[in-house]
Scaffold this motif. Structure first.
Motif, PDB file in Angstrom:
ATOM      1  N   GLY A 136      -5.914  12.906  -1.929  1.00 52.02           N
ATOM      2  CA  GLY A 136      -5.036  11.636  -2.329  1.00 52.02           C
ATOM      3  C   GLY A 136      -5.831  10.322  -1.958  1.00 52.02           C
ATOM      4  N   GLU A 137      -5.152   9.251  -2.054  1.00 51.28           N
ATOM      5  CA  GLU A 137      -5.743   8.149  -1.484  1.00 51.28           C
ATOM      6  C   GLU A 137      -4.751   7.071  -1.450  1.00 51.28           C
ATOM      7  OE1 GLU A 137      -7.839   5.659  -4.503  1.00 51.28           O
ATOM      8  OE2 GLU A 137      -7.260   7.031  -5.924  1.00 51.28           O
ATOM      9  N   ASN A 154      -3.637  13.358  -5.278  1.00 47.08           N
ATOM     10  CA  ASN A 154      -4.457  13.661  -6.172  1.00 47.08           C
ATOM     11  C   ASN A 154      -4.949  15.135  -6.016  1.00 47.08           C
ATOM     12  OD1 ASN A 154      -6.939  13.344  -4.969  1.00 47.08           O
ATOM     13  ND2 ASN A 154      -7.042  11.465  -6.120  1.00 47.08           N
ATOM     14  N   ILE A 163      -1.873  -2.630 -10.150  1.00 50.67           N
ATOM     15  CA  ILE A 163      -2.058  -1.381  -9.310  1.00 50.67           C
ATOM     16  C   ILE A 163      -3.564  -1.192  -9.316  1.00 50.67           C
ATOM     17  CG2 ILE A 163      -1.559   0.852  -8.818  1.00 50.67           C
ATOM     18  CD1 ILE A 163       1.048   0.432 -10.332  1.00 50.67           C
ATOM     19  N   ARG A 193       0.905  -1.305   0.005  1.00 51.19           N
ATOM     20  CA  ARG A 193      -0.107   0.010  -0.128  1.00 51.19           C
ATOM     21  C   ARG A 193       0.925   1.246  -0.302  1.00 51.19           C
ATOM     22  NH1 ARG A 193      -2.284  -3.931   2.479  1.00 51.19           N
ATOM     23  NH2 ARG A 193      -4.827  -4.218   2.252  1.00 51.19           N
ATOM     24  N   SER A 194       0.543   2.331  -0.684  1.00 49.14           N
ATOM     25  CA  SER A 194       1.275   3.581  -0.763  1.00 49.14           C
ATOM     26  C   SER A 194       0.283   4.653  -0.818  1.00 49.14           C
ATOM     27  CB  SER A 194       2.520   3.332  -1.729  1.00 49.14           C
ATOM     28  OG  SER A 194       1.820   3.271  -3.305  1.00 49.14           O
ATOM     29  N   TRP A 195       0.589   5.856  -0.723  1.00 47.56           N
ATOM     30  CA  TRP A 195      -0.030   7.162  -0.727  1.00 47.56           C
ATOM     31  C   TRP A 195       0.026   7.803  -2.258  1.00 47.56           C
ATOM     32  CZ3 TRP A 195      -4.161   9.134   1.451  1.00 47.56           C
ATOM     33  CH2 TRP A 195      -4.513  10.425   1.449  1.00 47.56           C
ATOM     34  N   ARG A 196      -0.806   7.970  -2.929  1.00 50.80           N
ATOM     35  CA  ARG A 196      -0.649   8.806  -3.942  1.00 50.80           C
ATOM     36  C   ARG A 196      -1.480  10.157  -3.822  1.00 50.80           C
ATOM     37  NH1 ARG A 196      -1.995   5.862  -9.631  1.00 50.80           N
ATOM     38  NH2 ARG A 196      -4.100   5.713  -8.765  1.00 50.80           N
ATOM     39  N   ASP A 225      -6.980   1.363  -7.562  1.00 50.17           N
ATOM     40  CA  ASP A 225      -7.364   2.439  -6.860  1.00 50.17           C
ATOM     41  C   ASP A 225      -8.871   2.466  -6.987  1.00 50.17           C
ATOM     42  OD1 ASP A 225      -8.012   3.512  -9.388  1.00 50.17           O
ATOM     43  OD2 ASP A 225      -6.442   4.992  -9.416  1.00 50.17           O
ATOM     44  N   ILE A 231      -3.360   3.680  -2.360  1.00 54.46           N
ATOM     45  CA  ILE A 231      -3.353   2.530  -3.502  1.00 54.46           C
ATOM     46  C   ILE A 231      -2.697   1.421  -3.042  1.00 54.46           C
ATOM     47  CG2 ILE A 231      -3.420   4.423  -5.475  1.00 54.46           C
ATOM     48  CD1 ILE A 231      -0.589   3.573  -6.041  1.00 54.46           C
TER      49      ILE A 231
END
Length: 190
Positions: free
Chosen positions: A76-77, A69, A92, A64-67, A94, A79
């Motif tokens: 952000g979210e 937006n 990947i 899991r990582s933060w992206r 989302d 992913i």
């Protein structure tokens, strides 16, 4: 006799617990195929979830990582990514359909170690001519500056689910177009 049966039952129970944690592994010798503008085999961009991928490709570690937006506001979210290094694939996920929807498959990245091919046998190492023979000419291509030699071919199509999927065949370096060899394939749900 009673202790032998109890010992046997405990042993079977422990073996069951251990194997259930390991999960299903990819089938030895199984080949997977790129399903053009959909995904890999029956794992479809914009439709499949992490459970679908794991049921077909086997158990894997989910990262899991933060992206960040900026739409509609800067939230952000998180992913999810599932990697199968032995197959050279990364999936990947989302919230493409909205923040409160299930995470669905957004991208499939096939790296230079993969043996996965398209229906006509194109994959890592394919030439510019091979790709164009299978998919035709494309207006979505990119050259590198300052030579503008071919480094990236992209094909946009709408699939039967109404999703726009882009297939990118990437060389990624400054080469003469005649020496183009695919080093990475990226399928992306718009």
């Amino acid at each position: 006799m009673k202790t032998t049966i109890i010992s046997l039952l405990i042993t079977l129970f422990l073996i069951g617990c251990i194997t259930s944690k390991v999960g299903k592994l990819p089938q030895e010798g199984r080949t997977y195929a790129i399903n053009p503008n959909y995904g890999i085999d029956s794992v479809f961009l914009g439709e499949s979830t992490t459970k679908n991928v794991i049921s077909i490709f086997g158990k894997a570690k989910i990262k899991r990582s933060w992206r960040p937006n900026d739409y509609p506001i800067e939230l952000g979210e998180v992913i999810k990514a599932i990697e199968y290094p032995d197959l050279g694939i990364r999936f990947i996920f989302d919230h493409r359909r909205g923040r409160f929807s299930k995470k669905t498959l957004r991208e499939v990245i096939i790296d230079s170690t993969s043996q996965i091919k398209t229906p006509m046998g194109n994959g890592i190492g394919s030439s510019l001519r091979d790709i164009k023979n299978e998919y035709g000419e494309t207006k979505f291509s990119r050259g590198t500056f300052p030579t503008f030699k071919m480094s990236h071919l992209s094909y946009d199509l709408q699939n039967k689910y109404g999703h726009y999927v882009t297939m990118h065949f990437i060389q990624g370096s400054i080469v003469d177009s005649s020496a183009f060899k695919v080093k990475k394939i990226w399928l992306h749900y718009q």
